[in-house]
Design an enzyme around this catalytic site. Sequence first.
Site, PDB file in Angstrom:
ATOM      1  N   HIS A  18      -6.655 110.868  35.299  1.00  0.00           N
ATOM      2  CA  HIS A  18      -7.145 112.197  34.918  1.00  0.00           C
ATOM      3  C   HIS A  18      -7.077 113.149  36.127  1.00  0.00           C
ATOM      4  O   HIS A  18      -6.683 114.303  36.000  1.00  0.00           O
ATOM      5  CB  HIS A  18      -8.607 112.133  34.442  1.00  0.00           C
ATOM      6  CG  HIS A  18      -8.822 111.407  33.146  1.00  0.00           C
ATOM      7  ND1 HIS A  18      -9.713 110.374  33.009  1.00  0.00           N
ATOM      8  CD2 HIS A  18      -8.278 111.576  31.915  1.00  0.00           C
ATOM      9  CE1 HIS A  18      -9.709 109.940  31.755  1.00  0.00           C
ATOM     10  NE2 HIS A  18      -8.842 110.652  31.067  1.00  0.00           N
ATOM     11  N   LYS A  42     -16.993 108.116  19.801  1.00  0.00           N
ATOM     12  CA  LYS A  42     -16.362 107.108  20.670  1.00  0.00           C
ATOM     13  C   LYS A  42     -17.394 106.170  21.300  1.00  0.00           C
ATOM     14  O   LYS A  42     -17.021 105.263  22.043  1.00  0.00           O
ATOM     15  CB  LYS A  42     -15.566 107.814  21.781  1.00  0.00           C
ATOM     16  CG  LYS A  42     -14.073 107.817  21.526  1.00  0.00           C
ATOM     17  CD  LYS A  42     -13.317 108.315  22.751  1.00  0.00           C
ATOM     18  CE  LYS A  42     -11.941 107.730  22.841  1.00  0.00           C
ATOM     19  NZ  LYS A  42     -11.172 108.283  23.975  1.00  0.00           N
ATOM     20  N   ARG A  91       0.823 109.859  28.984  1.00  0.00           N
ATOM     21  CA  ARG A  91       1.069 108.702  29.853  1.00  0.00           C
ATOM     22  C   ARG A  91       2.315 107.946  29.443  1.00  0.00           C
ATOM     23  O   ARG A  91       3.026 107.390  30.247  1.00  0.00           O
ATOM     24  CB  ARG A  91      -0.122 107.743  29.817  1.00  0.00           C
ATOM     25  CG  ARG A  91      -1.369 108.295  30.434  1.00  0.00           C
ATOM     26  CD  ARG A  91      -2.583 107.522  30.017  1.00  0.00           C
ATOM     27  NE  ARG A  91      -2.772 107.614  28.574  1.00  0.00           N
ATOM     28  CZ  ARG A  91      -3.651 106.952  27.888  1.00  0.00           C
ATOM     29  NH1 ARG A  91      -4.427 106.087  28.494  1.00  0.00           N
ATOM     30  NH2 ARG A  91      -3.766 107.114  26.595  1.00  0.00           N
ATOM     31  N   SER A 129      -9.553 104.679  30.096  1.00  0.00           N
ATOM     32  CA  SER A 129     -10.971 104.494  30.410  1.00  0.00           C
ATOM     33  C   SER A 129     -11.492 103.192  29.802  1.00  0.00           C
ATOM     34  O   SER A 129     -12.272 102.477  30.436  1.00  0.00           O
ATOM     35  CB  SER A 129     -11.777 105.691  29.895  1.00  0.00           C
ATOM     36  OG  SER A 129     -11.309 106.866  30.520  1.00  0.00           O
TER      37      SER A 129
HETATM   38  N1  COA Z   1      -5.172 108.894  32.970  1.00  0.00           N
HETATM   39  C1  COA Z   1      -5.912 107.897  32.516  1.00  0.00           C
HETATM   40  N2  COA Z   1      -6.329 107.820  31.251  1.00  0.00           N
HETATM   41  C2  COA Z   1      -5.967 108.787  30.435  1.00  0.00           C
HETATM   42  C3  COA Z   1      -5.181 109.865  30.837  1.00  0.00           C
HETATM   43  C4  COA Z   1      -4.764 109.887  32.166  1.00  0.00           C
HETATM   44  N3  COA Z   1      -4.010 110.863  32.650  1.00  0.00           N
HETATM   45  N4  COA Z   1      -4.979 110.676  29.781  1.00  0.00           N
HETATM   46  C5  COA Z   1      -5.623 110.121  28.763  1.00  0.00           C
HETATM   47  N5  COA Z   1      -6.231 108.988  29.155  1.00  0.00           N
HETATM   48  C6  COA Z   1      -6.961 108.054  28.340  1.00  0.00           C
HETATM   49  C7  COA Z   1      -8.415 108.274  28.353  1.00  0.00           C
HETATM   50  O1  COA Z   1      -8.997 107.543  29.404  1.00  0.00           O
HETATM   51  C8  COA Z   1      -8.801 107.755  27.002  1.00  0.00           C
HETATM   52  O2  COA Z   1      -8.912 106.363  27.071  1.00  0.00           O
HETATM   53  P1  COA Z   1      -9.869 105.572  26.080  1.00  0.00           P
HETATM   54  O3  COA Z   1      -9.465 105.929  24.687  1.00  0.00           O
HETATM   55  O4  COA Z   1      -9.572 104.182  26.460  1.00  0.00           O
HETATM   56  O5  COA Z   1     -11.267 106.007  26.385  1.00  0.00           O
HETATM   57  C9  COA Z   1      -7.608 108.111  26.136  1.00  0.00           C
HETATM   58  O6  COA Z   1      -6.544 108.244  27.010  1.00  0.00           O
HETATM   59  C10 COA Z   1      -7.697 109.409  25.425  1.00  0.00           C
HETATM   60  O7  COA Z   1      -8.874 109.997  25.749  1.00  0.00           O
HETATM   61  P2  COA Z   1      -9.171 111.486  26.201  1.00  0.00           P
HETATM   62  O8  COA Z   1      -8.102 112.059  27.015  1.00  0.00           O
HETATM   63  O9  COA Z   1     -10.554 111.477  26.763  1.00  0.00           O
HETATM   64  O10 COA Z   1      -9.121 112.210  24.925  1.00  0.00           O
HETATM   65  P3  COA Z   1      -9.905 111.853  23.693  1.00  0.00           P
HETATM   66  O11 COA Z   1      -8.860 111.469  22.733  1.00  0.00           O
HETATM   67  O12 COA Z   1     -11.026 110.920  23.892  1.00  0.00           O
HETATM   68  O13 COA Z   1     -10.567 113.243  23.435  1.00  0.00           O
HETATM   69  C11 COA Z   1     -10.629 115.454  22.604  1.00  0.00           C
HETATM   70  C12 COA Z   1      -9.920 114.127  22.678  1.00  0.00           C
HETATM   71  C13 COA Z   1     -12.040 115.408  23.133  1.00  0.00           C
HETATM   72  C14 COA Z   1      -9.828 116.415  23.429  1.00  0.00           C
HETATM   73  C15 COA Z   1     -10.578 115.842  21.120  1.00  0.00           C
HETATM   74  O14 COA Z   1     -11.206 114.831  20.388  1.00  0.00           O
HETATM   75  C16 COA Z   1     -11.248 117.144  20.859  1.00  0.00           C
HETATM   76  O15 COA Z   1     -10.672 118.176  21.118  1.00  0.00           O
HETATM   77  N6  COA Z   1     -12.495 117.110  20.305  1.00  0.00           N
HETATM   78  C17 COA Z   1     -13.262 118.291  19.972  1.00  0.00           C
HETATM   79  C18 COA Z   1     -13.297 118.490  18.466  1.00  0.00           C
HETATM   80  C19 COA Z   1     -12.005 119.130  17.988  1.00  0.00           C
HETATM   81  O16 COA Z   1     -11.653 120.228  18.338  1.00  0.00           O
HETATM   82  N7  COA Z   1     -11.299 118.378  17.134  1.00  0.00           N
HETATM   83  C20 COA Z   1     -10.051 118.842  16.546  1.00  0.00           C
HETATM   84  C21 COA Z   1      -8.882 118.530  17.425  1.00  0.00           C
HETATM   85  S1  COA Z   1      -7.370 119.074  16.689  1.00  0.00           S
END
Ligand code: COA
Length: 165
Positions: A18, A42, A91, A129
């Site tokens: 990140h 989550k 990624r 994560s």
């Molecule tokens: N390095 C390491 N890990 C990474 C990464 C990077 N560069 N990029 C993504 N990841 C991992 C994260 O650690 C996470 O791992 P996990 O699933 O094992 O915990 C996974 O990839 C994706 O997680 P994250 O990037 O935190 O995104 P998310 O999918 O959990 O969150 C939101 C997505 C919060 C952005 C999305 O749900 C959101 O916008 N929510 C608000 C409500 C909304 O608007 N919804 C409609 C969306 S269209």
Amino acid sequence: MQRIAIYPGTFDPITNGHLDIIRRAVKIFDTVIVAVAHNEGKNPLFGIEERVSMVREAVRDIPGVEVDAFHSLIIEYCQKKKAVALIRGLRAVSDFEYEFQMALMNRKLDKDVESVFLMPKEKYSYLSSSLIKEIAAFGGDISCMVPETVHNRLTRKFAEKKERK
Ligand code: COA
């Protein structure tokens, strides 16, 4: 005009992958707001305040970064902050489908906010994560995957959990 971008995520916890994305994003935008989603769906290990404070500690030395929590649609948060872009990390090809769908949905909700995808260094492309938490839970070495403060907090969190059992 200031060009503001939002980098949203659950950050449970923030990883070096990140941080790599944040360092790339600040080269393009004047301000990058790392927006920590409550995302109870989550079932995060860390509460929202802990996640925000871990991100704050991790980005302390990166100019142009702000940290906040949000509890709404991400696009509404972008509008509130007058952001022009949403940053997401890619990624591997496996991230693409979910990210593509989210980007198109967000564009449908607001055509003026562009989704911008950045790729982390190859050495971070396998980080997630969840995997990091799993390794930490079994006492594995995660020191090269997360900032030191996150490492310490993960160690403490799992030690507390063990004590409670
Ligand atoms: N390095 C390491 N890990 C990474 C990464 C990077 N560069 N990029 C993504 N990841 C991992 C994260 O650690 C996470 O791992 P996990 O699933 O094992 O915990 C996974 O990839 C994706 O997680 P994250 O990037 O935190 O995104 P998310 O999918 O959990 O969150 C939101 C997505 C919060 C952005 C999305 O749900 C959101 O916008 N929510 C608000 C409500 C909304 O608007 N919804 C409609 C969306 S269209």
